[in-house]
Design an enzyme around this catalytic site. Structure first.
Site, short mmCIF file in Angstrom:
data_model
loop_
_atom_site.label_atom_id
_atom_site.label_comp_id
_atom_site.label_asym_id
_atom_site.label_seq_id
_atom_site.Cartn_x
_atom_site.Cartn_y
_atom_site.Cartn_z
N ASP A 234 42.41 11.75 -14.44
CA ASP A 234 42.66 11.74 -14.83
C ASP A 234 44.67 11.57 -15.31
OD1 ASP A 234 40.35 12.86 -17.48
OD2 ASP A 234 40.63 13.28 -15.60
N ASP B 145 49.64 12.76 -11.09
CA ASP B 145 50.45 12.05 -11.86
C ASP B 145 51.40 13.61 -12.61
OD1 ASP B 145 48.25 13.47 -13.07
OD2 ASP B 145 48.56 11.81 -15.27
N ASP C 144 44.69 12.38 -7.73
CA ASP C 144 44.02 12.69 -9.07
C ASP C 144 43.45 12.32 -9.52
OD1 ASP C 144 44.19 14.74 -11.43
OD2 ASP C 144 45.82 13.62 -11.84
#
Length: 236
Positions: A24, A184, A22
């Site tokens: 961001d 995240d 991922d």
């Protein structure tokens, strides 16, 4: 369920053939730029700014959802057409801010170097639009690490749908069970499980206010460098 933090003393290494990340909240801390664009948009609308920590909880499902959440948090009444009208303005604000205050998380470069040294192809799979993803990867110097970038508008669906992950698997010619996802948030965990991929989660990113240790993941890793110590290249 609650996932425990796993570090490099784990006895059994996970065999993988490639790794997806991922963007961001996993590779890059982009919240300052996202929040700056949000508050520029809100000022344009005559609304009060939002704290950065509030905007942080809005990140994860792409810019349209981020803007929708920011508008809802500051609305005195509903305006059903406002989202579509203001979205181009926000996009212009974010395009100008993109990368200005973004930083690379600790352990990211070390982790990417370790994965690459192990001979593992790397992909970036993000819900951020390609318009912002590619310039950001270039600006931060991360672009050369990735032989594949799947942005939020590359395909018909984005995470938590498994399609972007399955597309990466197909592109690399790798079965999902050998393609590690590192993210995240629940978007990453849900997409990975639906695709049949193993998944690690970092605890420092943007999890939409959720406790990542309650997600269904294979490990919580403190950094990408720690994650690299938990895997080995699968036999061909």
């Amino acid at each position: 369920m609650e996932s425990r933090t796993v570090e490099a003393d784990t006895e059994t290494l996970l065999p993988v053939s490639a790794v997806m990340f991922d963007l961001d909240g996993t590779l890059l801390d982009t919240i300052a730029d996202l929040a700056a664009a949000v508050n520029q948009m809100l000022a344009h609308l005559g609304r009060a700014p939002l704290p950065v920590q509030t905007v942080r909880t809005f990140v994860g499902k792409g810019i349209k959802v981020l803007v929708e959440r920011a508008l809802a948090a500051t609305a005195e009444h509903n305006d059903d057409g406002l989202l579509d009208r203001i979205l181009p303005f926000y996009n212009d604000c974010y395009a100008a801010a993109n990368g200005e205050q973004t930083t690379i998380y600790p352990g990211v470069i070390e982790g990417l170097d370790a994965f690459r040294a192990a001979g593992l192809p790397l992909a970036c799979v993000t819900n951020k639009s390609e318009r912002f993803t590619l310039p950001l990867l270039d600006r931060t110097g991360l672009a050369p690490y990735f032989s594949l970038v799947v942005a939020g508008d590359t395909l018909a669906r984005k995470k938590p749908d498994p399609l972007p992950l399955l597309h990466a698997c197909e592109t690399f010619g790798i079965v999902p069970a050998r393609m590690l996802m590192i993210g995240d948030s629940a978007n990453d965990a849900v997409a990975a499980r639906a695709a049949g991929c193993p998944v690690f989660c970092v605890p420092y990113g943007y999890s939409e206010g959720l406790n990542v240790r309650e997600l269904d993941v294979d490990a919580i890793v403190s950094t990408l460098a720690a994650a690299a110590r938990l895997v080995q290249k699968a036999p061909s």
